[in-house]
Design a protein around this motif. Structure first.
Motif, mmCIF file in Angstrom:
data_model
loop_
_atom_site.group_PDB
_atom_site.id
_atom_site.type_symbol
_atom_site.label_atom_id
_atom_site.label_comp_id
_atom_site.label_asym_id
_atom_site.label_seq_id
_atom_site.Cartn_x
_atom_site.Cartn_y
_atom_site.Cartn_z
ATOM 1 N N LEU A 112 20.177 27.548 -21.737
ATOM 2 C CA LEU A 112 20.828 27.129 -20.559
ATOM 3 C C LEU A 112 19.898 26.110 -19.770
ATOM 4 O O LEU A 112 18.701 26.349 -19.790
ATOM 5 C CB LEU A 112 21.255 28.052 -19.588
ATOM 6 N N HIS A 113 20.441 25.163 -18.959
ATOM 7 C CA HIS A 113 19.745 24.264 -18.122
ATOM 8 C C HIS A 113 20.172 24.269 -16.720
ATOM 9 O O HIS A 113 21.167 24.442 -16.324
ATOM 10 C CB HIS A 113 20.150 22.800 -18.833
ATOM 11 N N GLN A 114 19.171 24.181 -15.876
ATOM 12 C CA GLN A 114 19.239 23.755 -14.470
ATOM 13 C C GLN A 114 17.943 23.072 -13.971
ATOM 14 O O GLN A 114 16.977 22.823 -14.497
ATOM 15 C CB GLN A 114 19.381 25.079 -13.818
ATOM 16 N N ALA A 115 18.409 22.321 -13.087
ATOM 17 C CA ALA A 115 17.209 21.493 -12.218
ATOM 18 C C ALA A 115 16.288 22.720 -11.525
ATOM 19 O O ALA A 115 16.624 23.798 -11.535
ATOM 20 C CB ALA A 115 17.914 20.699 -10.924
ATOM 21 N N ASN A 116 14.999 22.124 -11.806
ATOM 22 C CA ASN A 116 13.771 23.097 -11.137
ATOM 23 C C ASN A 116 14.113 23.910 -9.827
ATOM 24 O O ASN A 116 14.245 23.253 -8.758
ATOM 25 C CB ASN A 116 12.546 22.439 -11.186
ATOM 26 N N ALA A 117 14.134 25.319 -9.855
ATOM 27 C CA ALA A 117 14.556 25.982 -8.654
ATOM 28 C C ALA A 117 13.666 27.133 -8.730
ATOM 29 O O ALA A 117 13.674 27.932 -7.602
ATOM 30 C CB ALA A 117 15.995 26.440 -8.798
ATOM 31 N N GLY A 118 12.895 27.545 -9.871
ATOM 32 C CA GLY A 118 12.064 28.719 -9.801
ATOM 33 C C GLY A 118 12.723 29.772 -10.709
ATOM 34 O O GLY A 118 13.829 29.821 -11.266
ATOM 35 N N PRO A 119 11.978 30.729 -11.053
ATOM 36 C CA PRO A 119 12.356 31.720 -12.024
ATOM 37 C C PRO A 119 13.509 32.801 -11.562
ATOM 38 O O PRO A 119 14.502 33.268 -12.468
ATOM 39 C CB PRO A 119 11.062 32.597 -12.162
ATOM 40 N N ASN A 120 13.677 32.824 -10.190
ATOM 41 C CA ASN A 120 14.539 33.761 -9.719
ATOM 42 C C ASN A 120 15.890 33.158 -9.975
ATOM 43 O O ASN A 120 17.044 33.916 -10.327
ATOM 44 C CB ASN A 120 14.542 33.994 -8.092
ATOM 45 N N GLU A 121 16.073 31.997 -9.708
ATOM 46 C CA GLU A 121 17.361 31.055 -9.767
ATOM 47 C C GLU A 121 17.775 31.043 -11.271
ATOM 48 O O GLU A 121 18.773 31.204 -11.594
ATOM 49 C CB GLU A 121 17.218 29.799 -9.287
ATOM 50 N N ALA A 122 16.648 30.974 -12.156
ATOM 51 C CA ALA A 122 16.793 30.920 -13.618
ATOM 52 C C ALA A 122 17.328 32.042 -14.126
ATOM 53 O O ALA A 122 18.381 32.181 -14.862
ATOM 54 C CB ALA A 122 15.429 30.531 -14.299
ATOM 55 N N ARG A 123 16.882 33.278 -13.734
ATOM 56 C CA ARG A 123 17.351 34.565 -14.037
ATOM 57 C C ARG A 123 18.946 34.839 -13.473
ATOM 58 O O ARG A 123 19.662 35.300 -14.374
ATOM 59 C CB ARG A 123 16.394 35.799 -13.668
#
Length: 328
Positions: free
Chosen positions: A68-79
Motif C-alpha cells: 500500500l502507498h501513502q505520502a510520508n506521514a509517519g509509522p502511525n498513519e501507515a499502520r
C-alpha cells in the motif's frame, strides 16, 4: 482457532536497501500456513520504494504480500492505512517493523496464548546489539505476579493496572504485538506523534476497548536500528527536542484521559516536570556547545507545557550538580 487468518502489518520507510528482506524472511521462517497469512507493507513515501525492494530481494514464494502507498506521514498513519485495508475475514493482526525480525515460534505462541481467552499478546525481545533480553535487563515486570497460561510458564496473563504499567515502566513492544480483530479492531493509532508516544497511545486505545493482555517471557523479536532512533537521541541531537515534545503530549493525554489512580497521575506529573527540565537542559547544552537552537520547537513545547515550579527546581538541582562536577 488452530490457524486463524493473520495480517502482518509493516510500515516501511528506509534509506538502505535489503532491510525489508530480513523482516520478510523472518515471517516466512515462522512456518505458519500460507493460506492463513498475508502481509501488508505500507510504503510511507520511502526513499527506497518497497516495490523495488521486493523486486531486488524477492521474498519467499509462500508469502502473499500487498504493498500500500501513502505520502510520508509517519509509522502511525501507515499502520492505520493498513488497518483500513484488512481483508474482511482477518482474525488477528500482527505488527512488525521493517528493520526488525521475529525469532522463535512467535505466531504459533501468540495463537496459543490468545486462544486461551485473551485479546492482545506481546513478547520479550532483544534490542539492537543486546545479548540480554529486555525483561531481564530492565526488570520492569515480575513474572511470578502474573499467572501462567495454557500450562506454559513462559506464557503469562498480565494482572494489574496496565495503564500504570505503560505510563511508568512500559513492557509492551510494537513488533511483538498481536491482537484479535473481533475484540480490538476499532482501536487506531493517533495522528502525528511521529517522534514518539504514538504506539503508547494505541495501547491505551486497546485498553479502552477492553484488551486482556497475555505475554511471553521468551524473546521473540530481534530489533534493528529503527527502534533505537527514539531511545538514542541524546543532548544536542536533532531528534531530541521533538522527541520531548511528543513524549509530553503522550504523558498529558494519559494523565487527562486514561490515568485512574493517584499513583499513576503523580508519576505522570513527575515525568512531565522532568521533560520540562530536559528541554531547558537541551537548550543550555546547545548554547554551551555553540549548536543552533530550534527556538520554534522550544516555544511550541512551553506553549503546550507552561514551565512549572517543580521543573525549575529540578533543572537548578541538575545544573548545580553538573557545575560542581565540572561537566556540561
Amino acid at each position: 482457532m488452530a490457524h486463524p487468518k493473520i495480517a502482518v502489518i509493516i510500515p516501511f520507510f528506509q534509506r538502505k536497501t535489503g532491510v525489508l528482506a530480513r523482516s520478510l524472511a523472518s515471517i516466512a521462517a515462522q512456518a505458519y500456513p500460507s493460506e492463513s497469512l498475508y502481509v501488508l507493507v505500507v510504503d510511507d513515501g520511502s526513499p527506497c520504494p518497497a516495490v523495488q525492494e521486493l523486486r531486488d530481494h524477492p521474498p519467499a514464494a509462500s508469502l502473499r504480500i500487498t504493498v500500500l502507498h501513502q505520502a510520508n506521514a509517519g509509522p502511525n498513519e501507515a499502520r492505520n492505512t493498513a488497518l483500513a485495508g484488512l481483508e474482511p475475514d482477518t482474525d488477528l493482526v500482527a505488527y512488525l517493523d521493517s528493520d526488525d525480525e521475529w525469532i522463535g515460534d512467535h505466531l504459533a505462541r501468540a495463537v496459543r496464548a490468545l486462544n486461551a481467552g485473551y485479546s492482545a499478546y506481546f513478547a520479550n525481545l532483544f534490542h539492537l546489539g543486546d545479548s540480554t533480553n529486555e525483561f531481564d535487563k530492565a526488570k520492569r515486570v515480575r513474572h511470578e505476579d502474573h499467572p501462567s497460561v495454557a500450562d506454559d510458564p513462559s506464557l503469562r496473563a498480565y494482572q494489574g493496572d496496565m495503564v500504570h504499567q505503560i505510563a511508568t515502566a512500559n513492557i509492551i513492544f510494537m513488533p511483538s504485538l498481536v491482537i484479535r480483530v473481533d475484540a480490538l479492531g476499532k482501536a487506531r493509532f493517533p495522528l502525528a506523534h511521529r517522534h514518539g508516544g504514538g504506539d503508547y497511545l494505541y495501547w491505551m486505545d486497546l485498553i479502552r476497548h477492553g484488551a486482556r493482555f497475555v505475554y511471553s517471557t521468551e524473546p521473540e523479536v530481534r530489533c534493528g536500528q529503527g527502534i533505537n532512533m527514539w531511545y538514542g537521541s541524546g543532548w544536542g541531537t536533532d531528534g531530541l527536542a521533538m522527541r520531548i515534545v511528543d513524549e509530553a503530549r503522550f504523558r498529558r493525554k494519559v494523565l487527562e484521559q486514561h490515568a485512574r489512580t493517584e499513583d499513576t497521575k503523580r508519576s505522570l506529573r513527575q515525568r512531565l516536570a522532568e521533560l520540562q527540565s530536559g528541554m531547558l537542559q537541551d537548550v543550555v547544552h546547545r548554547l554551551r556547545h555553540r549548536k543552533p537552537v530550534r527556538w520554534q520547537t522550544v516555544r511550541l513545547f512551553y506553549h503546550e507545557n507552561p514551565l512549572s515550579l517543580a521543573a525549575l527546581k529540578q533543572l537548578f538541582s541538575i545544573l548545580r550538580a553538573k557545575l560542581m562536577g565540572g561537566k556540561a
